[in-house]
Design a protein around this motif. Structure first.
Motif, PDB file in Angstrom:
ATOM      1  N   ARG B 358      30.026  31.666  31.861  1.00 63.13           N
ATOM      2  CA  ARG B 358      30.179  31.441  33.305  1.00 63.13           C
ATOM      3  C   ARG B 358      31.398  32.171  33.869  1.00 63.13           C
ATOM      4  O   ARG B 358      31.373  32.654  34.994  1.00 63.13           O
ATOM      5  N   ILE B 359      32.447  32.205  33.077  1.00 68.18           N
ATOM      6  CA  ILE B 359      33.605  32.997  33.529  1.00 68.18           C
ATOM      7  C   ILE B 359      33.168  34.449  33.711  1.00 68.18           C
ATOM      8  O   ILE B 359      33.447  35.086  34.730  1.00 68.18           O
ATOM      9  N   PHE B 360      32.439  34.963  32.713  1.00 66.34           N
ATOM     10  CA  PHE B 360      31.975  36.347  32.777  1.00 66.34           C
ATOM     11  C   PHE B 360      31.064  36.561  33.985  1.00 66.34           C
ATOM     12  O   PHE B 360      31.196  37.558  34.714  1.00 66.34           O
ATOM     13  N   GLU B 361      30.153  35.618  34.189  1.00 62.81           N
ATOM     14  CA  GLU B 361      29.185  35.750  35.291  1.00 62.81           C
ATOM     15  C   GLU B 361      29.902  35.775  36.649  1.00 62.81           C
ATOM     16  O   GLU B 361      29.648  36.657  37.478  1.00 62.81           O
ATOM     17  N   HIS B 362      30.811  34.835  36.862  1.00 61.64           N
ATOM     18  CA  HIS B 362      31.517  34.793  38.150  1.00 61.64           C
ATOM     19  C   HIS B 362      32.407  36.028  38.327  1.00 61.64           C
ATOM     20  O   HIS B 362      32.503  36.581  39.420  1.00 61.64           O
ATOM     21  N   TRP B 363      33.013  36.432  37.238  1.00 59.51           N
ATOM     22  CA  TRP B 363      33.879  37.614  37.280  1.00 59.51           C
ATOM     23  C   TRP B 363      33.047  38.849  37.633  1.00 59.51           C
ATOM     24  O   TRP B 363      33.388  39.626  38.526  1.00 59.51           O
ATOM     25  N   ALA B 375      38.522  29.843  34.009  1.00 61.91           N
ATOM     26  CA  ALA B 375      39.322  30.410  32.919  1.00 61.91           C
ATOM     27  C   ALA B 375      40.569  29.568  32.672  1.00 61.91           C
ATOM     28  O   ALA B 375      40.933  29.297  31.525  1.00 61.91           O
ATOM     29  N   ARG B 376      41.217  29.141  33.753  1.00 61.08           N
ATOM     30  CA  ARG B 376      42.421  28.302  33.600  1.00 61.08           C
ATOM     31  C   ARG B 376      42.062  27.007  32.871  1.00 61.08           C
ATOM     32  O   ARG B 376      42.776  26.569  31.979  1.00 61.08           O
ATOM     33  N   HIS B 377      40.961  26.424  33.287  1.00 62.69           N
ATOM     34  CA  HIS B 377      40.579  25.164  32.656  1.00 62.69           C
ATOM     35  C   HIS B 377      40.235  25.381  31.186  1.00 62.69           C
ATOM     36  O   HIS B 377      40.605  24.582  30.321  1.00 62.69           O
ATOM     37  N   THR B 378      39.549  26.489  30.919  1.00 60.24           N
ATOM     38  CA  THR B 378      39.178  26.786  29.534  1.00 60.24           C
ATOM     39  C   THR B 378      40.425  26.994  28.682  1.00 60.24           C
ATOM     40  O   THR B 378      40.463  26.597  27.508  1.00 60.24           O
ATOM     41  N   LEU B 379      41.440  27.566  29.288  1.00 54.95           N
ATOM     42  CA  LEU B 379      42.695  27.787  28.564  1.00 54.95           C
ATOM     43  C   LEU B 379      43.350  26.460  28.186  1.00 54.95           C
ATOM     44  O   LEU B 379      43.993  26.360  27.130  1.00 54.95           O
ATOM     45  N   THR B 380      43.159  25.443  29.028  1.00 52.54           N
ATOM     46  CA  THR B 380      43.740  24.137  28.678  1.00 52.54           C
ATOM     47  C   THR B 380      43.065  23.551  27.443  1.00 52.54           C
ATOM     48  O   THR B 380      43.648  22.725  26.749  1.00 52.54           O
ATOM     49  N   ARG B 381      41.838  23.954  27.194  1.00 48.05           N
ATOM     50  CA  ARG B 381      41.139  23.462  26.001  1.00 48.05           C
ATOM     51  C   ARG B 381      41.765  24.053  24.737  1.00 48.05           C
ATOM     52  O   ARG B 381      41.739  23.422  23.687  1.00 48.05           O
ATOM     53  N   VAL B 391      42.604  36.910  30.245  1.00 45.70           N
ATOM     54  CA  VAL B 391      41.615  36.805  31.328  1.00 45.70           C
ATOM     55  C   VAL B 391      42.259  36.151  32.554  1.00 45.70           C
ATOM     56  O   VAL B 391      42.123  36.635  33.684  1.00 45.70           O
ATOM     57  N   VAL B 392      42.997  35.066  32.310  1.00 41.44           N
ATOM     58  CA  VAL B 392      43.651  34.375  33.426  1.00 41.44           C
ATOM     59  C   VAL B 392      44.652  35.308  34.092  1.00 41.44           C
ATOM     60  O   VAL B 392      44.711  35.413  35.332  1.00 41.44           O
ATOM     61  N   SER B 393      45.430  35.997  33.246  1.00 42.72           N
ATOM     62  CA  SER B 393      46.434  36.916  33.784  1.00 42.72           C
ATOM     63  C   SER B 393      45.775  38.006  34.623  1.00 42.72           C
ATOM     64  O   SER B 393      46.213  38.316  35.732  1.00 42.72           O
ATOM     65  N   ARG B 394      44.709  38.573  34.098  1.00 39.69           N
ATOM     66  CA  ARG B 394      44.008  39.654  34.796  1.00 39.69           C
ATOM     67  C   ARG B 394      43.405  39.147  36.116  1.00 39.69           C
ATOM     68  O   ARG B 394      43.506  39.804  37.154  1.00 39.69           O
TER      69      ARG B 394
END
Lengths: 310, 397
Positions: B358-363, B375-381, B391-394
């Motif tokens: 989904r991150i890829f799709e929205h991106w 992406a931010r939420h996924t990073l918390t995982r 990805v978040v940085s980009r």
């Protein structure tokens, strides 16, 4: 929380009880019913009383039937008009009948190889009028094969059949015997005596492919005969007693497995009872209309991975 | 699809290319505005004007399949490949069309070929991830989705362009259908209730959300097959074999063109909690699936607010909503339940598949706010995940 049973579960089926007074009185001409595979099990239910007329003495070797309760066999005799009839004993015992086999029937079975008369003997035997049978007040269920004079049987059983619940008649679509009653004749009799056609079952089909060569696959499409089932008309059902309706419903359910018709008949007794039947047989989910609250439990919707984990 | 213009073009050629790209862009815009017929008409004209441009018949094939004429769409795309055998977008579209109803055997060669032709492009890896996910090969699917994101980091991607096609959600129609369906099921002994986004909308706003795309319901999992059976006899059909999931089941109401997800609930044998999907695939180990957990499911029967009959309703919707959405009273337009639900059990392989894809799709679609939120939420995982950090940085810049 109310427990919900699975529709059609054994537990629910056991909860539906067929409760009627007396036994279903059955008369079986030709002994096709008594000679059938299902007969011993059905008799064990203790709900049937059966008289079989066995003109060809086909049940003579069936020692297992001697111990069956409420079963009476009358050998060398058929229902009919009360006058003696001829039993045609054939080389092919399956053709033996109190109607004369047609030459083409005999020829087809013998495949043209016989040099002897395919009819071994012509024996006089008694025929009994259904209306004259003593000790038989009425008949609930009549079963007729196709090897005897069925129109004579019906015409001479009008009184006994006045309150019959179900009549089963085997009818030919291609005659094997002289004077064999076809569907049109049987149906006409039924229509004038308060019965209506219900269904064909046990179709006997013949293949028209060659039989003298080996075929890789086969098909049989030509209908030779069928068993027909006749029931009282709905107008007549309305006037049957509750006990008779329950007997008929029992027959339809237990013997013929015609659940929709069993339901239909039960609905004349009591719509609630009919609904219970639908639930018991798994046709209707047991909805509790009074249920107001629901909490999901492990019993109701268990963990689908539980077995894999344990 | 390439977004680069051809190098070394003659000035008047450049003008032609610009006109062509503008025509394609207009058709894409029309499609995204749910004007499929308009988009197809524009593309038909463009195809005559630029017969050597494979993107145009590729889009025609894609949109034709999208409007339900799958065989025609496939034929069009096959036609593109006859002329342009190495046209990767057509290969991916064909793979996607076959993958949707679960025809992995037909999808595989197209996706495989696209991957061989363009191993450094992110799209084929994402498609291969989807294929592996449908096959139940989740570790490989996760690797492919991550490879797609890695390559996306290196690619030029247009941002801040929301391009997802969303058909207008007719709230009144959907709500009427929801209540009629709940009453029908209650009348037949199925404890179906409004859940997830539908429950959130009804509880917070007193109505379904206008931005929603379907309705959500729940049933005891033990009643799932009955529920689907009853629905199928009352105007619903199962959509694309529920995309390979045993839970939830994806239903489609043809008369109103409204979709409904039906989530089945069980009770966990160890914790006693109520579990639902997420996404469950048949035959997968429990821990691979995406599981939402709730303390209890308590329902009560109430008269339906619009229409006749009674329906099963969540007795304490507030607690239920808090379990999944946290502070459910505050709207969050970027909330994606499949990635950000508060009650997802662990970070399972299937949860990873959903998150990365989904991150890829929205991106890829230029929806940066949504992509970065996920992406931010996924990073918390997994805060140590270097790929997600990049990805978040980009996406933040």
């Amino acid at each position: 929380m109310a427990e919900v049973a699975t529709p059609g579960s054994e537990a629910l089926q056991a909860r539906f009880e067929w409760s009627f007074q007396g036994r279903v009185i059955a008369v079986d001409n030709g002994a096709g019913f008594a000679g059938g595979k299902a007969f011993p099990a059905l008799m064990k239910l203790g709900s049937l009383a059966v008289v079989s007329f066995d003109p060809t003495n086909a049940l003579a070797e069936r020692k297992d039937l001697e111990a069956v309760e409420e079963f009476q066999c009358v050998p060398h005799s058929t229902l009919g008009d009360g006058k003696p009839v001829t039993l045609y004993e054939c080389l092919d015992a399956r053709l033996s009948a109190t109607l004369e086999p047609l030459p083409e029937t005999l020829a087809a079975r013998a495949a043209g190889a016989l040099k002897v008369d395919p009819i071994l003997a012509r024996l006089p035997i008694a025929s009994v009028r259904l209306d004259d049978i003593t000790g038989l007040e009425h008949v609930d269920w009549l079963v007729l094969d196709a090897r005897n004079d069925n129109l004579a049987i019906l015409e001479n059983g009008v009184r006994r059949l006045a309150h019959a619940l179900l009549i089963e008649v085997q009818v030919p679509f291609q005659r094997d015997y002289a004077r064999q009653a076809d569907f049109a004749a049987v149906n006409a009799w039924m229509a004038t005596h308060g019965f209506r056609f219900c269904q064909f079952r046990s179709l006997v089909l013949r293949t028209r492919f060659p039989t003298d060569v080996f075929l890789e696959k086969t098909q049989a499409s030509d209908t030779r005969s069928a068993t027909t089932v006749f029931l009282p008309t709905d107008g007549y059902l309305k006037h049957l007693s509750t006990n008779q309706l329950l007997k008929l419903s029992f027959l339809l359910h237990t013997v013929y497995r015609l659940h929709d018709l069993a339901y239909h008949v039960l609905a004349f007794v009591d719509p609630k009872l009919a609904r219970q039947y639908l639930v018991a047989e798994g046709y209707l989910w047991p909805v509790d209309a009074d249920e107001r609250e629901f909490t999901l439990t492990a019993t109701y919707s268990p963990d689908i991975w539980a077995d894999a984990a344990s | 699809m390439s977004k680069h213009s051809q190098p070394f073009a003659h000035p008047h050629q450049s003008a032609g290319i610009a006109a062509r790209d503008a025509a394609i862009a207009r058709a894409v815009e029309a499609f995204e505005a749910d004007d499929v017929d308009g988009a197809l008409a524009m593309l038909a004209e463009s195809e005559i004007a630029w017969p050597d441009e494979p993107r145009i018949p590729c889009l025609i094939g894609k949109y034709t399949a999208d409007r339900g004429l799958t065989a025609d769409g496939i034929a069009k795309l096959e036609g593109v490949l006859k002329r342009f055998p190495k046209h990767v977008p057509s290969l991916l579209e064909l793979g996607g069309i076959y993958l949707k109803p679960g025809n992995m055997v037909r999808a595989n060669p197209y996706i495989q070929q696209a991957l061989e032709l363009a191993p450094r492009a992110p799209g084929p890896h994402c498609s291969m991830g989807s294929l592996q996910q449908r096959l139940g090969n989740l570790p490989e699917a996760v690797e492919q989705f991550r490879a797609a994101l890695e390559l996306q980091l290196k690619a030029h991607v247009e941002v801040d362009r929301s391009t997802s096609k969303t058909a207008a959600f007719r709230v009144d129609d959907a709500e009427g259908l929801l209540w009629r369906t709940l009453a029908l099921l209650a009348n037949n002994g199925v404890h179906m209730f409004a859940a997830f986004g539908s429950l959130l909308g009804l509880t917070r706003n007193g109505a379904l959300f206008a931005h929603d795309k379907d309705i959500d319901s729940g049933v005891p999992f033990s009643e799932m097959e009955r529920a689907v059976g009853i629905l199928c006899r009352n105007g619903w059909s199962e959509a694309n074999h529920s995309f390979g999931f045993s839970n939830p089941r994806a239903m489609y109401h043809a008369a109103t063109r409204i979709s409904m997800d039906v989530s089945g609930f069980v009770i966990d044998e160890h914790t006693g909690k109520a579990l639902t999907a997420g996404a469950w695939m048949p035959g997968l180990p429990k821990e691979w699936n995406m599981i939402f957990e709730f303390d209890r499911i308590e329902l009560e029967k109430r008269p339906v607010p619009k229409g006749e009959g009674e329906a099963w309703c969540m007795r304490h919707p507030e607690a239920w909503l808090e379990a999944i959405y946290g502070n459910w009273q505050v709207p969050d337009k970027h909330f994606d339940t499949m990635v950000r639900a508060h009650n997802i059990r662990g970070f399972s392989l299937l949860a990873k598949c959903f998150a990365y894809s989904r991150i890829f799709e929205h991106w890829s679609n230029g929806n940066r706010p949504r992509a970065v939120a996920l992406a931010r939420h996924t990073l918390t995982r997994d805060p140590t995940d270097a790929l997600m950090q990049k990805v978040v940085s980009r996406l933040n810049h």
